[in-house]
Design an enzyme around this catalytic site. Sequence first.
Site, PDB file in Angstrom:
ATOM      1  N   LYS A  74      23.962  37.391  68.444  1.00  0.00           N
ATOM      2  CA  LYS A  74      24.522  37.987  67.229  1.00  0.00           C
ATOM      3  C   LYS A  74      25.486  39.108  67.575  1.00  0.00           C
ATOM      4  O   LYS A  74      26.634  39.129  67.129  1.00  0.00           O
ATOM      5  CB  LYS A  74      23.397  38.551  66.340  1.00  0.00           C
ATOM      6  CG  LYS A  74      23.902  39.474  65.241  1.00  0.00           C
ATOM      7  CD  LYS A  74      22.785  40.027  64.382  1.00  0.00           C
ATOM      8  CE  LYS A  74      22.219  41.338  64.807  1.00  0.00           C
ATOM      9  NZ  LYS A  74      22.991  42.540  64.464  1.00  0.00           N
ATOM     10  N   ARG A  98      27.330  46.001  59.834  1.00  0.00           N
ATOM     11  CA  ARG A  98      27.858  47.053  60.686  1.00  0.00           C
ATOM     12  C   ARG A  98      29.169  46.627  61.355  1.00  0.00           C
ATOM     13  O   ARG A  98      30.137  47.377  61.445  1.00  0.00           O
ATOM     14  CB  ARG A  98      26.801  47.318  61.763  1.00  0.00           C
ATOM     15  CG  ARG A  98      27.126  48.389  62.731  1.00  0.00           C
ATOM     16  CD  ARG A  98      26.977  49.706  62.098  1.00  0.00           C
ATOM     17  NE  ARG A  98      27.198  50.810  62.999  1.00  0.00           N
ATOM     18  CZ  ARG A  98      27.398  52.053  62.586  1.00  0.00           C
ATOM     19  NH1 ARG A  98      27.379  52.331  61.310  1.00  0.00           N
ATOM     20  NH2 ARG A  98      27.578  53.004  63.443  1.00  0.00           N
ATOM     21  N   CYS A 121      21.861  47.653  58.904  1.00  0.00           N
ATOM     22  CA  CYS A 121      20.483  48.028  58.568  1.00  0.00           C
ATOM     23  C   CYS A 121      20.356  49.549  58.542  1.00  0.00           C
ATOM     24  O   CYS A 121      20.939  50.241  59.375  1.00  0.00           O
ATOM     25  CB  CYS A 121      19.527  47.492  59.631  1.00  0.00           C
ATOM     26  SG  CYS A 121      19.272  45.718  59.548  1.00  0.00           S
ATOM     27  N   PRO A 141      26.339  57.487  62.622  1.00  0.00           N
ATOM     28  CA  PRO A 141      27.709  57.968  62.419  1.00  0.00           C
ATOM     29  C   PRO A 141      28.704  57.187  63.281  1.00  0.00           C
ATOM     30  O   PRO A 141      28.303  56.512  64.233  1.00  0.00           O
ATOM     31  CB  PRO A 141      27.642  59.422  62.890  1.00  0.00           C
ATOM     32  CG  PRO A 141      26.485  59.491  63.810  1.00  0.00           C
ATOM     33  CD  PRO A 141      25.503  58.448  63.366  1.00  0.00           C
ATOM     34  N   ILE A 142      30.003  57.298  62.959  1.00  0.00           N
ATOM     35  CA  ILE A 142      30.999  56.583  63.772  1.00  0.00           C
ATOM     36  C   ILE A 142      32.008  57.565  64.379  1.00  0.00           C
ATOM     37  O   ILE A 142      33.150  57.214  64.653  1.00  0.00           O
ATOM     38  CB  ILE A 142      31.699  55.456  62.971  1.00  0.00           C
ATOM     39  CG1 ILE A 142      32.567  56.011  61.829  1.00  0.00           C
ATOM     40  CG2 ILE A 142      30.702  54.484  62.415  1.00  0.00           C
ATOM     41  CD1 ILE A 142      33.569  54.973  61.317  1.00  0.00           C
ATOM     42  N   ASP A 143      31.550  58.803  64.564  1.00  0.00           N
ATOM     43  CA  ASP A 143      32.452  59.838  65.089  1.00  0.00           C
ATOM     44  C   ASP A 143      33.075  59.483  66.435  1.00  0.00           C
ATOM     45  O   ASP A 143      34.227  59.829  66.706  1.00  0.00           O
ATOM     46  CB  ASP A 143      31.691  61.173  65.196  1.00  0.00           C
ATOM     47  CG  ASP A 143      30.416  61.039  66.018  1.00  0.00           C
ATOM     48  OD1 ASP A 143      29.537  60.264  65.600  1.00  0.00           O
ATOM     49  OD2 ASP A 143      30.303  61.678  67.066  1.00  0.00           O
ATOM     50  N   GLN A 144      32.360  58.775  67.293  1.00  0.00           N
ATOM     51  CA  GLN A 144      32.907  58.437  68.614  1.00  0.00           C
ATOM     52  C   GLN A 144      34.043  57.407  68.517  1.00  0.00           C
ATOM     53  O   GLN A 144      35.002  57.452  69.272  1.00  0.00           O
ATOM     54  CB  GLN A 144      31.797  57.916  69.538  1.00  0.00           C
ATOM     55  CG  GLN A 144      30.677  58.909  69.758  1.00  0.00           C
ATOM     56  CD  GLN A 144      31.161  60.224  70.357  1.00  0.00           C
ATOM     57  OE1 GLN A 144      31.764  60.249  71.428  1.00  0.00           O
ATOM     58  NE2 GLN A 144      30.946  61.326  69.649  1.00  0.00           N
ATOM     59  N   ILE A 157      16.789  55.933  70.304  1.00  0.00           N
ATOM     60  CA  ILE A 157      18.150  55.580  69.861  1.00  0.00           C
ATOM     61  C   ILE A 157      18.334  55.859  68.362  1.00  0.00           C
ATOM     62  O   ILE A 157      19.331  56.444  67.954  1.00  0.00           O
ATOM     63  CB  ILE A 157      18.462  54.084  70.154  1.00  0.00           C
ATOM     64  CG1 ILE A 157      18.152  53.736  71.624  1.00  0.00           C
ATOM     65  CG2 ILE A 157      19.917  53.743  69.781  1.00  0.00           C
ATOM     66  CD1 ILE A 157      19.069  54.332  72.659  1.00  0.00           C
ATOM     67  N   ARG A 209      19.825  37.592  58.777  1.00  0.00           N
ATOM     68  CA  ARG A 209      21.077  38.171  59.287  1.00  0.00           C
ATOM     69  C   ARG A 209      21.198  37.957  60.785  1.00  0.00           C
ATOM     70  O   ARG A 209      22.295  37.916  61.321  1.00  0.00           O
ATOM     71  CB  ARG A 209      21.097  39.687  59.032  1.00  0.00           C
ATOM     72  CG  ARG A 209      21.320  40.052  57.612  1.00  0.00           C
ATOM     73  CD  ARG A 209      21.405  41.531  57.479  1.00  0.00           C
ATOM     74  NE  ARG A 209      22.417  42.020  58.412  1.00  0.00           N
ATOM     75  CZ  ARG A 209      22.772  43.283  58.544  1.00  0.00           C
ATOM     76  NH1 ARG A 209      22.191  44.186  57.825  1.00  0.00           N
ATOM     77  NH2 ARG A 209      23.688  43.630  59.388  1.00  0.00           N
TER      78      ARG A 209
HETATM   79  N1  EPU Z   1      26.114  57.108  67.618  1.00  0.00           N
HETATM   80  C1  EPU Z   1      26.676  58.292  67.205  1.00  0.00           C
HETATM   81  N2  EPU Z   1      28.027  58.325  67.004  1.00  0.00           N
HETATM   82  C2  EPU Z   1      28.812  57.228  67.182  1.00  0.00           C
HETATM   83  C3  EPU Z   1      28.227  56.021  67.607  1.00  0.00           C
HETATM   84  C4  EPU Z   1      26.859  55.992  67.810  1.00  0.00           C
HETATM   85  O1  EPU Z   1      26.000  59.293  67.035  1.00  0.00           O
HETATM   86  O2  EPU Z   1      30.022  57.327  66.957  1.00  0.00           O
HETATM   87  C5  EPU Z   1      24.653  57.042  67.849  1.00  0.00           C
HETATM   88  C6  EPU Z   1      23.967  56.108  66.835  1.00  0.00           C
HETATM   89  O3  EPU Z   1      23.659  56.775  65.649  1.00  0.00           O
HETATM   90  C7  EPU Z   1      22.749  55.674  67.620  1.00  0.00           C
HETATM   91  C8  EPU Z   1      23.247  55.601  69.078  1.00  0.00           C
HETATM   92  O4  EPU Z   1      24.412  56.443  69.106  1.00  0.00           O
HETATM   93  O5  EPU Z   1      21.779  56.658  67.521  1.00  0.00           O
HETATM   94  C9  EPU Z   1      23.606  54.222  69.585  1.00  0.00           C
HETATM   95  O6  EPU Z   1      24.496  53.596  68.683  1.00  0.00           O
HETATM   96  P1  EPU Z   1      25.466  52.401  69.114  1.00  0.00           P
HETATM   97  O7  EPU Z   1      26.834  52.749  68.684  1.00  0.00           O
HETATM   98  O8  EPU Z   1      25.250  52.056  70.544  1.00  0.00           O
HETATM   99  O9  EPU Z   1      24.922  51.221  68.197  1.00  0.00           O
HETATM  100  P2  EPU Z   1      25.763  50.221  67.291  1.00  0.00           P
HETATM  101  O10 EPU Z   1      26.979  49.795  68.011  1.00  0.00           O
HETATM  102  O11 EPU Z   1      25.862  50.734  65.923  1.00  0.00           O
HETATM  103  C10 EPU Z   1      24.683  48.078  68.336  1.00  0.00           C
HETATM  104  C11 EPU Z   1      23.962  46.894  67.776  1.00  0.00           C
HETATM  105  C12 EPU Z   1      22.567  47.325  67.314  1.00  0.00           C
HETATM  106  C13 EPU Z   1      21.827  47.922  68.508  1.00  0.00           C
HETATM  107  C14 EPU Z   1      22.632  49.070  69.126  1.00  0.00           C
HETATM  108  C15 EPU Z   1      22.015  49.656  70.364  1.00  0.00           C
HETATM  109  C16 EPU Z   1      25.765  45.586  66.876  1.00  0.00           C
HETATM  110  C17 EPU Z   1      26.462  45.061  65.684  1.00  0.00           C
HETATM  111  N3  EPU Z   1      24.707  46.350  66.650  1.00  0.00           N
HETATM  112  O12 EPU Z   1      24.756  49.005  67.251  1.00  0.00           O
HETATM  113  O13 EPU Z   1      21.916  46.156  66.909  1.00  0.00           O
HETATM  114  O14 EPU Z   1      20.593  48.423  68.069  1.00  0.00           O
HETATM  115  O15 EPU Z   1      23.962  48.612  69.441  1.00  0.00           O
HETATM  116  O16 EPU Z   1      21.830  48.678  71.315  1.00  0.00           O
HETATM  117  O17 EPU Z   1      26.142  45.291  68.003  1.00  0.00           O
HETATM  118  C18 EPU Z   1      20.319  44.897  65.708  1.00  0.00           C
HETATM  119  O18 EPU Z   1      20.794  43.886  66.238  1.00  0.00           O
HETATM  120  O19 EPU Z   1      19.245  44.885  65.053  1.00  0.00           O
HETATM  121  C19 EPU Z   1      21.022  46.171  65.854  1.00  0.00           C
HETATM  122  C20 EPU Z   1      20.776  47.205  65.081  1.00  0.00           C
END
Ligand code: EPU
Length: 416
Positions: free
Chosen positions: A22, A92, A116, A122-125, A326, A397
């Site tokens: 996925k 997402r 979810c 957040p997406i600040d990065q 996380i 999903r």
């Molecule tokens: N974070 C920030 N700021 C940012 C980006 C992330 O604070 O700009 C924090 C997040 O809040 C979180 C941590 O950093 O606490 C990790 O977030 P990450 O960006 O790595 O996660 P993501 O890209 O939103 C993807 C997967 C998730 C999976 C995570 C971690 C996708 C679509 N989603 O999420 O998958 O849990 O990486 O491996 O690729 C799932 O499949 O159930 C799922 C939630």
Amino acid sequence: MTRIRIVGGFELSGEIEVSGSKNSAVALIPASLLCDEKVEISNVPNISDVDALEEILLHLNVQVERKENSLKIDPSKIINKVIPENLSQKLRASYYFMSALLGKYKHVEMYFPGGCSIGERPIDQTLKGYRALGATVIRKDNRYIIDAPKLKGAKLYLDMPSVGATVNTILASVKAEGVTIIENAAKEPEIVNIATFLNNMGAKIKGAGTNIITITGVSYLHSSFHEVIPDRIEAGTYLIIGSLLGKKLKIKNIIPSHIESLTSKLIEAGVEMTISSDSITVSRKNNYRAINIRTLPYPGFPTDLQQPLIPFLTQCQGISIVEETIYENRFQNISDTNRMGADIIVKDNNLAQVSGITPLYGKNVVATDLRGGASLLICGLIAEGITIIDNINYILRGYDSICEKLTRVGAKIELI
Ligand code: EPU
């Protein structure tokens, strides 16, 4: 309203084929917009997140042909228009379109992404990456308007190895002028998969799978064919199920190294499995021992398998400690798990203490998120009696044909 009904306690044997990942597919599909010709992606999972991305492609006037597990995408007539809020809110990964469109057109408008609710997320990065490349980000209500006269390669240090920010920065910089360097990048296999996909089109991305990724911008990306890697979280979910109910249950289409953090923990608890190059065979044993888990970025124990592992821990002798590092809100499945008979105490929202062994009993439960839903489904499979799960849209999903796959190996599970 569709629900899942499970009659628990049945032994499972035979073979389960794992689908495409996925989290890889949901990045590859938006990435295909960067291509200047047609692309084909195979091994695409049949899940509702992919349906949602297909809707967005059609909205952008991209031609899509989806047959079984193959997706042919022709972006030659694409129109860069705002993706409606109801579509971007569905998942997402909708924000990967934001980066692909920014990379292609230097302008994009997009509503906040969904996903979810397992934490603040957040997406600040990602926005920091856009700004480093020279873009201006304006937030208007719940929409971003992003413009760049031109995108110019830059050096970027991520505050945490975020999967989303790494993918987004790759997508936004692949056609930028000059060299972009991402430090403290995420190392997940899905990152390697997307870099390979883009490199096969002519992109120049080096270092994917390590914590430093270098992207040298190119101006044209040509046609390509690519296969989605097997879903390591789906594979892990079935492996946990096999440890609890399997009788020589074979999980096929696995890359064992992708789930080593899980297999090593299951082995520590006493699970016996036969690992081959692309499958794992597992049988149920008694006398599992309690283990401790701490979720971490790859190659650490994945947060996405933390919830599915909880039912297993209820069947281990002793006290297991689970630490979630996380997400802030990834124990929403616990109250229903306790209602089914488990003995789990959650502390400070990031620590769960699971005391086993406790028998579980079928109940009416509610999925609150994708992996929490999978966790309750596993509880239902091992429980005595009937479990009915509500809100199963979350589960669908991310798990391709889950009821069909489990029915074929002997489970009593159906959509009702
Ligand atoms: N974070 C920030 N700021 C940012 C980006 C992330 O604070 O700009 C924090 C997040 O809040 C979180 C941590 O950093 O606490 C990790 O977030 P990450 O960006 O790595 O996660 P993501 O890209 O939103 C993807 C997967 C998730 C999976 C995570 C971690 C996708 C679509 N989603 O999420 O998958 O849990 O990486 O491996 O690729 C799932 O499949 O159930 C799922 C939630």
